[in-house]
Design an enzyme around this catalytic site. Structure first.
Site, PDB file in Angstrom:
ATOM      1  N   ASP A  93       0.879  -0.969  -0.138  1.00 19.84           N
ATOM      2  CA  ASP A  93       0.016   0.070  -0.194  1.00 19.84           C
ATOM      3  C   ASP A  93       0.985   1.228  -0.140  1.00 19.84           C
ATOM      4  OD1 ASP A  93      -2.126   1.746  -0.107  1.00 19.84           O
ATOM      5  OD2 ASP A  93      -3.182   0.608   1.711  1.00 19.84           O
TER       6      ASP A  93
HETATM    7  C1  BGC Z   1      -5.229   3.293   0.256  1.00 24.55           C
HETATM    8  C2  BGC Z   1      -5.121   2.318  -0.873  1.00 24.55           C
HETATM    9  C3  BGC Z   1      -5.044   2.848  -2.473  1.00 24.55           C
HETATM   10  C4  BGC Z   1      -3.663   3.480  -2.289  1.00 24.55           C
HETATM   11  C5  BGC Z   1      -3.247   4.373  -3.423  1.00 24.55           C
HETATM   12  C6  BGC Z   1      -3.716   4.086   0.037  1.00 24.55           C
HETATM   13  O1  BGC Z   1      -3.762   5.201   1.065  1.00 24.55           O
HETATM   14  O2  BGC Z   1      -4.856   2.493   1.428  1.00 24.55           O
HETATM   15  O3  BGC Z   1      -6.340   1.652  -0.803  1.00 24.55           O
HETATM   16  O4  BGC Z   1      -5.109   2.085  -3.257  1.00 24.55           O
HETATM   17  O5  BGC Z   1      -3.590   4.650  -1.207  1.00 24.55           O
HETATM   18  O6  BGC Z   1      -3.955   5.435  -3.691  1.00 24.55           O
END
Ligand code: BGC
Length: 769
Positions: free
Chosen positions: A290
């Site tokens: 993530d």
């Molecule tokens: C979130 C993810 C997301 C990623 C990219 C993160 O803060 O937890 O779900 O896909 O950002 O935007």
């Protein structure tokens, strides 16, 4: 010598670039891919391999000049970047791809990722709303349209579906999930993957990324990103099933969670990534972290950036989103013997395989067909589907004296800060949409009633009294959204206007609830009420004595105890997306009926959460009728029962369920039981119903849930019509993980329950020999 000869031969064959793979039949595709990628990896330097593991974020609009002259362009040319996310400009994507294909030594194309969560330009209801349709076909359709629109703008990889099970309405990210049930969520997960990926040979199908592995939906105290701790038995029975379903459905990639699992953050958790994903489930796709999660492990306190990056690679992580920990440190770790080249090769191989499977080596510009931008986006057909699916997601929570559907006559006062607000209709995660594209509720109603009805409108209040909270929440997505549209007038002026029009109306439609940014990432709440400013107004509207319909916008289960006691009709519309107002008009006036059913339990008070229907039996169970009894599982000041049960939702007609009939009372492990029930539409209009099958394993070697959803069927019956609905039950459906993590069924008695929701069932018992 032989090895060297091979290299020379393959380099020669490929002309020192990524070259074009052959398109073979399905059977020989995999060896061909392996051959192609082996050849490529042999040509790559360590730096280039590490570069493939690097997923970076840049704002496309920041690069005003040519990509090649930017720092990013240079890095791409040097092979330091494997993928980018959140580039919203198709020409920029083409330029960036050009930089990779034309200016880098091996011409390896880039992946372009994006959070396409519940639509792209055409926005569907938030994912929790989509789950309330209980209709995998509709969800597949929404995902298919999302893929068409995203791919027309250069995106080939979506960070969706989010399948984190959660019982905690405080956690804002429940808005993005499929609710609390592992079986339903698994069915929905498969639908998303079919919709996004298809067979990936087309230029309008994209790679899915199931997230967040694992347990992200169980943070202590409902605080986003918080510590998680639970038994493995629980992980396997409750939190892992949708992920396993995604792997079986062929999902191309998996994103790790921010949280730790048994003390090790997910991005460096070898047990999760290697033992479970790769070995137990044979997942061979791409594993991505993530956002910034690799670097954040230094904050978790398990090492410095070099240490955590090495741990992540060694644990099985392939790609680092945003932190650049892997790209910045792996070379040093390799030299110091902290990581092996074979592990770098494996991670690089999985990135390259994803590109191969998407067909990018054959045609790096597969997703850069600019003609599609004018034909495939926000089309009338897409919007029509968004309207249909939004209406399908609405859940009627209360309908006293059949106030709904409203007749198209008289005077309707449409009141509330969400009544004529467009951006909030989109809900959380809707980057691709024009904030002002949605049809507001007011507009939708006005368009649908023509001249037969007088519609009056007043805002009535701001979303909250708390400007500081609004500013704080807006920081989450800052400049992107403008959800808190504060009025220049005082609270008193707003209220006076609302009460004045309410006095002239036959019925009041109050459009209230959360702002979109009050649910979603980083938006946990300790109070699940409709914000005070709106609730105070609602109380005054009620005091007018006029009938009141509450249209509730919500990204989570909310506490509606007062509303349930006092308001005549409550229709939960979630955040309905682009066609909000039209879908609301369809249901409010009865052209369609509310078909949604809850996929998360709605508590009576926030103190009851986490809350769910499928809890395990204790030695001191609460009283079934909800009465407060001392010394049993429960509270002294509140019933243990929820306000609205999992699976609950009303329609505009009524159904009568007969008794559950079983064709056998005993089966062996190879046998099946057919459970049937007769359902009659006892109302005077046609309607649909979600018939739900629950099973209880009455005695087990470990404590078992009181009921678990095992099947559902959506049926439609004309007025007076009856139908027999049947489910076939086999031993496979009775399996669970015991405390040795064996996936087994155990002989004994099972209770089969069928009904309209988890609390309204009739039942019968059979025995597994
Ligand atoms: C979130 C993810 C997301 C990623 C990219 C993160 O803060 O937890 O779900 O896909 O950002 O935007």
């Amino acid at each position: 010598m032989k090895f060297l000869f091979c290299i020379i031969l393959s380099v020669f064959a490929m002309g020192m670039t990524a070259g074009h793979p052959h398109t073979g039949s399905k059977k020989d595709k995999e060896p061909e891919m392996n051959k192609y990628i082996n050849n490529l990896i042999r040509q790559m330097t360590v730096e280039e391999k590490i570069g493939q593991l690097n997923l970076i974020s840049i704002d496309g609009s920041v690069m005003t000049g040519p990509v090649t002259e930017s720092a990013t362009g240079e890095r791409i040319a040097k092979g330091e970047v494997g993928a980018l996310l959140n580039i919203m400009s198709p020409p920029k994507i083409r330029e960036l791809q050009d930089a990779a294909v034309k200016n880098s030594r091996l011409g390896i194309p880039l992946l372009f990722g994006m959070d396409v969560i519940h639509g792209y330009n055409t926005v569907f209801p938030i994912s929790l709303g989509l789950s309330a349709t209980w209709n995998p076909e509709s969800i597949e359709k929404a995902a298919r349209i999302s893929a068409i629109e995203a791919s027309a703008q250069g995106v080939c990889w979506t960070f969706s579906p989010m399948v984190d099970i959660s019982y905690d309405a405080r956690w804002g990210r429940v808005a993005e999930g499929n609710g609390e049930d592992p079986y339903l969520s698994s069915e929905i997960t498969k639908a998303y993957i079919r919709g996004y990926q298809g067979d990936l040979t087309q230029n309008d199908q994209i790679m899915a990324c199931v997230k967040h592995f694992a347990l992200y939906g169980a943070p202590e105290a409902g605080k986003d990103y918080n510590t998680v701790d639970m038994s493995r038995m629980r992980m396997f029975n409750e939190y892992f099933p949708p992920f396993e379903a995604a792997v079986k459905a062929g999902v191309g990639s998996i994103m790790t969670a921010f949280n730790d699992v048994e003390g090790v953050p997910a991005a460096a958790n070898e047990w999760l990534l290697k033992d479970i994903l790769q070995q137990r489930w044979s997942f061979n796709g791409l594993i991505v972290s993530d956002w910034d999660a690799v670097r954040e492990m230094t904050v978790h306190g398990i090492g410095d950036l070099q240490e955590v990056s090495a741990r992540a690679l060694n644990a099985g992580l392939d790609m680092d989103m945003a932190s650049q920990g892997l790209s910045g440190t792996l070379k040093k770790s390799l030299a110091e013997g902290k990581v092996k080249i074979s592990d770098i090769d494996n991670a690089c191989r999985r990135v390259l395989e994803a590109k191969y499977k998407l067909g990018l080596f054959n045609n790096p510009y597969k997703y850069c067909d600019t003609t599609r931008v004018s034909t495939d986006i926000f089309t009338a057909a897409h919007r029509e589907e968004a309207r249909r699916i939004a209406a399908e997601s609405f859940v009627l929570l209360k309908n006293d004296k059949e106030l709904l559907p409203l007749g198209k006559k008289g005077t309707i006062a449409v009141i509330g800060p969400l009544a004529d607000n467009k951006p909030n209709m989109l809900g959380t995660w809707s980057f691709g949409a024009n904030l002002y594209s949605p049809v507001s509720i007011l507009e939708g109603l006005q368009q649908q009633v023509g001249n037969h009805v007088t519609i009056l409108h007043a805002k009535g209040s701001n979303l909250t009294y708390d400007k500081e909270l609004e500013d704080r929440v807006s920081l989450n997505w800052g400049t992107l959204y403008k959800h808190f549209d504060r009025d220049n007038r005082t609270d008193e002026q707003l209220e006076a206007e609302a009460l004045e029009i309410a006095g002239r109306a036959d019925v009041i439609v109050a459009v209230m609830g959360e702002a979109a940014e009050m649910a979603g990432e980083g938006a946990s709440r300790t109070n699940l009420d409709i914000p005070d400013a709106q609730k105070d107004l609602l109380k005054k509207l009620k005091a007018t004595g006029k009938p009141v319909v509450l249209l509730l916008c919500a990204g989570r289960p909310m506490t509606l105890t007062w509303e349930n006691e006092n308001i005549d009709a409550i229709l939960n519309i979630w955040f309905p997306g682009t066609e909000a107002g039209l879908a609301v008009a369809d249901v409010l006036f009865g052209d369609k009926e509310p078909e949604g059913r809850l996929t998360m339990t709605f508590p009576r008070s926030v103190g009851q959460v986490p809350m769910r229907y499928n809890y395990r039996q204790t030695g001191r169970p609460p009283h079934a009728d909800g009465r407060i009894v001392p010394y049993v599982t429960g509270y002294i000041d509140e019933t243990h029962l929820p306000l609205y049960h999992f699976g609950y939702g009303l329609g505009y007609t009524s159904f009568k369920y007969g008794e559950v009939m079983l064709d056998k009372k005993e089966i062996d492990a190879k046998g099946t039981v057919t459970a049937s029930i007769e359902i009659t539409n006892t109302g005077n209009r046609s309607g649909s119903e979600v018939v739900q099958l629950y099973i209880r394993d009455i005695v087990g070697t470990v404590t078992r849930p009181l009921k678990e959803l095992k099947g559902f069927k959506k049926i439609r019956l004309e007025a007076g019509e009856r139908k027999v609905v049947s489910f076939t039950i086999d031993a496979e459906m009775l399996k669970f993980y015991n405390n040795r993590l064996e996936h087994i069924f155990e002989p004994g008695e099972f209770e089969v329950m069928i009904g309209a929701n988890s609390n309204s069932v009739s039942s019968s018992i059979f025995r597994l020999l």
